[in-house]
Design a protein around this motif. Structure first.
Motif, short mmCIF file in Angstrom:
data_model
loop_
_atom_site.label_atom_id
_atom_site.label_comp_id
_atom_site.label_asym_id
_atom_site.label_seq_id
_atom_site.Cartn_x
_atom_site.Cartn_y
_atom_site.Cartn_z
N TYR A 1 3.10 24.43 -35.58
CA TYR A 1 2.14 23.34 -35.79
C TYR A 1 2.73 22.02 -35.28
O TYR A 1 2.09 21.27 -34.54
CB TYR A 1 1.82 23.25 -37.28
CG TYR A 1 1.04 22.03 -37.68
CD1 TYR A 1 -0.34 21.98 -37.53
CD2 TYR A 1 1.69 20.91 -38.20
CE1 TYR A 1 -1.05 20.85 -37.88
CE2 TYR A 1 0.98 19.77 -38.55
CZ TYR A 1 -0.38 19.75 -38.39
OH TYR A 1 -1.08 18.62 -38.73
N SER B 1 -5.83 23.85 -39.02
CA SER B 1 -5.37 23.35 -37.72
C SER B 1 -5.01 24.47 -36.77
O SER B 1 -5.29 24.39 -35.58
CB SER B 1 -4.15 22.46 -37.89
OG SER B 1 -4.44 21.44 -38.76
N VAL B 2 -4.32 25.49 -37.29
CA VAL B 2 -3.84 26.51 -36.36
C VAL B 2 -4.88 27.59 -36.05
O VAL B 2 -4.68 28.39 -35.15
CB VAL B 2 -2.52 27.19 -36.84
CG1 VAL B 2 -1.38 26.21 -36.90
CG2 VAL B 2 -2.71 27.90 -38.16
N LEU C 1 -3.02 23.23 -42.79
CA LEU C 1 -2.31 23.90 -41.70
C LEU C 1 -3.13 25.07 -41.17
O LEU C 1 -3.30 25.23 -39.97
CB LEU C 1 -0.94 24.39 -42.18
CG LEU C 1 -0.07 24.89 -41.04
CD1 LEU C 1 0.72 23.77 -40.43
CD2 LEU C 1 0.86 25.97 -41.51
#
Ligand code: CTP
Ligand code: MG
Length: 563
Positions: free
Chosen positions: A72, A147-148, A144
């Motif tokens: 990330y 986002s990923v 997270l």
């Protein structure tokens, strides 16, 4: 050049080769100098500081999450050059980016959530989440994952080290060939790790970040054992704060509109430290037990960092400790026997309850023990006096501060050119025994130790132990050490000499030998073994009463309660 009869030979054909060959025999392969890795203290400090400025620390739920965090961070912010995982009570990742701009990219999105907790739920407040600049973060799993999602996952390739606890010291020492090798092993295992050093510099730069909007030139420098080469794994973090640029800038017509001028420098220092204490208490995550000792002769704030598991001290003003750190670092670098000897003596003193954990107190501190070793090595003509180093100081190294001469050179090339010759090519093991013999008989009652000249003189002070501060000769670095403790120290030294000399006989019997014996608080082997050994010994064991007992010490690294 050779002012007090010191005969030492440096460079290719002499002293260091002798010194390092004696260590090589014992497993200490070669010194930093012979490897040519020696660089200046300042250059090293600047390098570590630059690394720290490119680094962030993230609390993670477990080690297994580290890879996704790294992935990330690299996608979001920029190239990572190094990453570490370590655990205290929680898991953390230290991430070093290639560029400081990457840190800005990642911290742009950091948030401070107003705590408003009912049950297990956080409710929005009138502030909600507040954007903040911070390099101490925690992993927000939900964010997270969001986002990923959709990123193509590839195996993460950045070097990723995981700090493991040290090996069992006793087992390690058992495998050594001789005591010199044990000393070298002890030093390598117990010294501050690279990660430990990085975390300490990171902490200094994080505190700087908090103050830069008011004091743009603020510099918080670590000093003491974490940078002087004598730091152990859990050593504290001593910090010194400067708020002025090194070069004074010309005054301008427009100046800071101060609310109220402080009456004097001391009050000004107290104000700033109090202000910083408030900020640390409120905005530096994992900081606990912030203590303001601002009315002491040297105002200081103390706190504990839970993430780093480090006790921290922060002071302003007197820079003597910074010079002392550079001096000790240099002394440790010029002869490869110095650091293993200091580590062994300090570990031995701690095991024998002869070390003061929290100064002031009536036992020598680690720092005092270091000074005792340095003085001994000067007396044995292994190390030069500070006067010799002062005579080498160039224009940039000449400093007289607060009326004291603090000039000395840490230029190894100039030092080598002195071409001093030493007759002392003793191994570290021999030096260890000589140290014990030296201080077992040293006349502390009439003599003062001067590291400046490398000699003793008749003392005028009533202090039972007098070790001159080389930069402030009228200050005694051991002023609190009591007569009773000196007696304990001398007894313990006297008792250790036969223990060390008889060590190899115990080794033959595959028993606790050498440092294993020396570093256990009951330094005699169990009775049944002693019966067997007795026949082999040429000298009798000391009587039991040689054991030094003193008030029990606190654990070596006290964890403070959280706020
Ligand atoms: N110092 C000094 N004079 C003293 C005490 C301390 O100049 N009387 C300076 C030294 O540079 C010392 C530093 O302050 O290294 C920090 O002191 P302290 O934390 O007590 O010692 P350390 O050398 O850091 O050892 P430790 O690992 O026990 O923290
Ligand atoms: Mg310290």
């Amino acid at each position: 050049c050779v002012s007090h009869g010191m005969v030492a030979e440096l460079s290719n054909s002499g002293r260091l080769l002798h010194a390092s060959s004696s260590l090589r025999k014992s497993g200490h392969k070669s010194s930093n100098i012979t490897k040519g890795r020696l660089s200046g203290f300042q250059a090293r400090q600047d390098h570590l500081r630059r690394q720290a400025r490119c680094s962030i620390l993230v609390q993670v739920p477990s080690k297994t999450k580290c890879s996704s965090i790294l992935q990330y961070c690299e996608k979001r912010a920029g190239k990572i050059v190094k990453a570490y995982h370590f655990s205290n009570s929680k898991d953390y990742t230290l991430i070093e980016f290639a560029d400081e701009s990457s840190v800005k990219n990642i911290t742009k999105h950091a948030r401070f959530f107003m705590p408003n907790k009912r049950g297990n739920q956080y409710y929005g407040t009138q502030y909600g989440s507040i954007p903040v600049q911070t390099r101490l973060m925690f992993y927000s799993g939900v964010e997270l994952e969001k986002s990923v999602a959709g990123w193509t996952t590839s195996k993460y390739s950045v070097p990723f080290e995981s700090e493991t606890p040290p090996h069992n010291l006793i087992q390690t020492l058992q495998g050594a060939k001789n005591i010199s090798q044990q000393m070298s092993m002890l030093y390598k295992q117990e010294r501050l790790t690279e990660l430990g050093m990085r975390l300490r510099f990171l902490h200094c730069t994080i505190l700087e970040d908090l103050l830069t909007s008011i004091f743009p030139y603020v510099k918080i420098n670590p000093f003491g054992s974490c940078v002087n080469g004598f730091g152990q794994r859990l050593c504290d973090l001593d910090m010194h704060m400067d708020i002025q640029p090194e070069e004074v800038t010309a005054s301008e017509a427009l100046n800071f509109l101060t609310k109220k001028l402080p009456e004097n420098e001391r009050i000004f220092t107290q104000h700033i430290l109090n202000f910083l204490a408030d900020i640390i208490q409120m905005f530096v995550p994992h900081s606990a037990n912030v203590l303001r000792i601002t009315h002491a002769s040297v105002p200081i704030i103390k706190f504990y960092s839970r993430a780093l598991d480090i006790d921290c001290d922060l002071s302003m003003g007197n820079r003597s400790g910074l010079y002392m750190s550079e001096l000790l670092w240099f002394l440790g670098e010029i002869d490869p026997r110095v650091q293993p000897l200091v580590f062994t003596i300090r570990s031995w003193a701690k095991e024998q309850c002869l070390t003061q954990k929290q100064a002031p107190g009536r036992k020598p501190t680690n720092f005092t023990w270091t000074m005792l070793v340095i003085y001994f090595l000067q007396a044995k003509q292994v190390l030069p006096s500070i006067e010799i180093l002062a005579s080498l100081a160039g224009p940039g190294e000449r400093k007289t501060i607060d009326g004291y001469d603090r000039s000395f050179s840490t230029d190894i090339h100039k030092y080598k050119q002195l071409n001093l010759k030493t007759m002392n090519v003793a191994s570290v093991e021999e030096l260890l025994i000589q140290f014990m013999e030296f201080y077992a008989k040293y006349d502390f009652s009439s003599q003062a130790l001067s590291l400046r000249t490398g000699t003793s003189y008749t003392k005028e002070s009533m202090s039972p132990m007098y070790i001159e501060n080389p930069f402030e000769p009228d200050r005694n670095v051991s002023k609190n050490v009591s007569m009773e403790e000196i007696v304990h120290i001398q007894k313990a030294c006297a008792k250790s000499v036969p223990d060390l000399k008889n060590s190899y006989k115990l080794k033959k019997l595959d028993q606790r030998w050498g440092l294993i014996n020396l570093l256990s608080s009951q330094s005699h082997p169990p009775l049944d073994i002693r019966f067997k050994v007795q026949d082999l010994l040429t000298e009798d064991f000391d009587s039991e009463d040689g054991n030094v007992t003193s008030e029990s010490e606190k654990p070596s690294h006290s964890k403070l309660e959280s706020d």
